[in-house]
Write an enzyme that holds these catalytic residues in place. Sequence first.
Site, PDB file in Angstrom:
ATOM      1  N   GLU A 186       0.836  -1.202   0.000  1.00  0.00           N
ATOM      2  CA  GLU A 186       0.000   0.000   0.000  1.00  0.00           C
ATOM      3  C   GLU A 186       0.875   1.258   0.000  1.00  0.00           C
ATOM      4  O   GLU A 186       0.746   2.152   0.828  1.00  0.00           O
ATOM      5  CB  GLU A 186      -0.983  -0.012   1.168  1.00  0.00           C
ATOM      6  CG  GLU A 186      -2.021  -1.135   1.040  1.00  0.00           C
ATOM      7  CD  GLU A 186      -3.108  -1.093   2.099  1.00  0.00           C
ATOM      8  OE1 GLU A 186      -4.226  -1.539   1.808  1.00  0.00           O
ATOM      9  OE2 GLU A 186      -2.833  -0.627   3.229  1.00  0.00           O
ATOM     10  N   GLU A 307      -5.029  -7.893  -0.807  1.00  0.00           N
ATOM     11  CA  GLU A 307      -5.834  -7.818   0.406  1.00  0.00           C
ATOM     12  C   GLU A 307      -7.284  -7.650  -0.001  1.00  0.00           C
ATOM     13  O   GLU A 307      -7.604  -6.768  -0.803  1.00  0.00           O
ATOM     14  CB  GLU A 307      -5.406  -6.632   1.286  1.00  0.00           C
ATOM     15  CG  GLU A 307      -3.959  -6.666   1.712  1.00  0.00           C
ATOM     16  CD  GLU A 307      -3.589  -5.454   2.552  1.00  0.00           C
ATOM     17  OE1 GLU A 307      -4.436  -5.000   3.349  1.00  0.00           O
ATOM     18  OE2 GLU A 307      -2.466  -4.956   2.389  1.00  0.00           O
TER      19      GLU A 307
END
Length: 413
Positions: A186, A307
């Site tokens: 991320e 995710e």
Amino acid sequence: MRPLRRAGLAAAAVLTAAAAVLASPAGQQPAQAAVSARNLPADGKILSIMGQDSDTLAAYKSDVLDKASLNAPKPGGVTLYTNLVLGGSPEPLAGIVGPADWGAGRVDFNSTLAQYPGSALAVGLYLSDATSGCNNQPLRAVIGRNDSDVTAGSPNLISQYRAKVDQLVGSLKGYNRPVYLRIGYEFDGPWNCYSADFYKQAFAYIKGRIDALGANNVATVWQSAAWPLNASPDHPEWNYVVTDPHHYDAWYPGDQYVDWVALSSFYNSGSLTAQWGCSSYDTAPVALQDRVLDFARAHGKPVMVAESAPQGYQTGAHTRSCIFRKNKTAATGQDIWNQWYAPYFAWINQNRDVIRAAAYINTNWDAQTLWQCADGAQAGGTGCGNGYWATPGCRPTRPCSPTSWTSSAAASG
């Protein structure tokens, strides 16, 4: 994961659904994109990954996989996390050098890999100093900048961090299984406060050490948060303005360093209204996720959904809530399937030309201190620091029947 995240029968049903939905007849599959990468599944298959902490994975094995009567599928891979930040707690390479818990479940690489001997391993590598000033010191040390705060001391931080990089690569090489290393996962999540230039250089350095040390089982993964809000416009070096059409170009280390493109996917076309109903966004979340896929196609890279989970939904308690304020309302099992799971699998199936791995988080978020959120609390405020995540609702102390999930999966498949 924001910033480090995480049992039971619900996941078995999800994996069963994945097997059904993704096993579409050949005539219904999109043409395969021209993608190539280290650890690419053969024959157009999609690798199914589950996690993302040792407690969750141990519970799934004991409560589901070890029960022959359930005939549950085994995940092709497992997800775990570690960090590369000196001076913090837990220590660098926590989880690898010994068990650790960031408040998001216990992580113990040795125990989990022993329980899943034939699985691939997806590793989230945390590189942020967000809790100590957002100065990007770990990144600057890894790339060897001549900055006073990284060159002071003996040995200096450059040599210390680079030694840890080599230790990490050596450990991953020694696992003798496919490894997907999500370097600074991320990267464009503002909660990580990475500088785009430092991040790209650190990514390239770590890739160089993977190759130099002969860790041919380790693939590099470049994972976007796909977070649909602009952030920190006063820090243009952070480049968190997702409405900029060149957003991803500014973060990309280069084709020679990236094996896989990846993203987080917690909301989709069916669930967006419920999850974002109490907030606005700067760019359409689903369109942003699709932009990641298009970026991967343009660069000939496969995609990992690194995710994914039905954030804000309680599958066991049959509730849902906006993710920015915990305010639960009723939702039947069929509602939850129709709103999150069915669109999720449909999106993967529609883009299986480029999506070649998908990781589902089967976490009891409410049991982990990092993700707890009080009723009525606002995300980022007292009692709800990281928003509302909810829980699958099925765990050893409160099992729930997978009947409604498996029947829905069969209908969808």
